[in-house]
Design an enzyme around this catalytic site. Structure first.
Site, short mmCIF file in Angstrom:
data_model
loop_
_atom_site.label_atom_id
_atom_site.label_comp_id
_atom_site.label_asym_id
_atom_site.label_seq_id
_atom_site.Cartn_x
_atom_site.Cartn_y
_atom_site.Cartn_z
N HIS A 15 0.85 -1.19 0.00
CA HIS A 15 0.00 0.00 0.00
C HIS A 15 0.88 1.24 0.00
CE1 HIS A 15 -0.38 0.73 4.67
NE2 HIS A 15 0.83 0.37 4.34
N CYS A 26 5.61 6.27 5.01
CA CYS A 26 4.38 5.55 4.65
C CYS A 26 3.73 6.09 3.38
CB CYS A 26 3.39 5.57 5.81
SG CYS A 26 3.95 4.63 7.23
N HIS A 30 5.12 0.50 -0.22
CA HIS A 30 5.76 -0.49 0.64
C HIS A 30 4.76 -1.60 0.95
CE1 HIS A 30 3.62 2.17 3.43
NE2 HIS A 30 3.69 1.21 4.35
N HIS A 32 3.52 -5.08 3.68
CA HIS A 32 3.48 -5.64 5.03
C HIS A 32 3.06 -7.10 4.98
CE1 HIS A 32 3.83 -1.76 7.04
NE2 HIS A 32 2.91 -1.29 6.22
N HIS A 70 -1.35 -10.56 -1.65
CA HIS A 70 -0.47 -10.19 -2.76
C HIS A 70 -1.13 -9.21 -3.72
CE1 HIS A 70 2.00 -13.40 -1.15
NE2 HIS A 70 3.00 -12.85 -1.81
N GLU A 113 0.10 -4.55 11.08
CA GLU A 113 1.04 -4.42 9.97
C GLU A 113 2.41 -4.96 10.35
OE1 GLU A 113 1.33 -0.30 8.94
OE2 GLU A 113 -0.59 -0.30 7.89
#
Length: 127
Positions: A15, A26, A30, A32, A70, A113
């Site tokens: 995201h 953020c 990136h 998680h 994914h 996360e």
């Protein structure tokens, strides 16, 4: 509500959070390894003494795999893909799609996360 159970699920996703100051980490693309934990409650147990059978939660696992695993969350969510919003989106799906078919009620849904951060959504229930 007297009895409470929980189950954890995982998925991987990316995201990028909008509206953050320039340079905020953020705001960059990136990913998680998300952990989603559902907590269900029930006043009374069903045979053989369950809030709900953990196996009855399989459709939620399938939903996570099909809709979120994914994937780029910005493309599959209609709100900013924060953990807070993700927890609410997943809770609403759970309540609408799964809860009518199982005993017990969703008490809370928690999204992590990382191992040290989480957001939780608790649906309002009529008293």
């Amino acid at each position: 509500m007297g009895h409470r159970i929980g189950k954890r699920f995982t998925f991987e996703a990316s995201h990028q959070l909008p509206g953050l100051p320039d340079g905020h980490k953020c705001g960059r693309l990136h990913g998680h390894s998300y952990t989603v934990e559902v907590t269900l409650v029930a006043e009374d147990l069903v045979e053989p003494g369950f809030v709900t059978d953990f196996g009855d939660l399989a459709p939620f696992k399938e939903h996570l795999a099909e809709a979120f695993d994914h994937r780029h969350l910005n493309e599959v969510m209609t709100v900013a893909p924060t953990s807070e919003n993700l927890a609410e989106v997943l809770a609403q799906w759970f309540i609408t799609e799964l809860e009518p078919a199982i005993p017990g009620n969703l008490f809370a849904l928690r999204v992590s996360e990382t191992a040290s951060s989480w957001a939780e959504f608790r649906p309002e229930r009529a008293a």
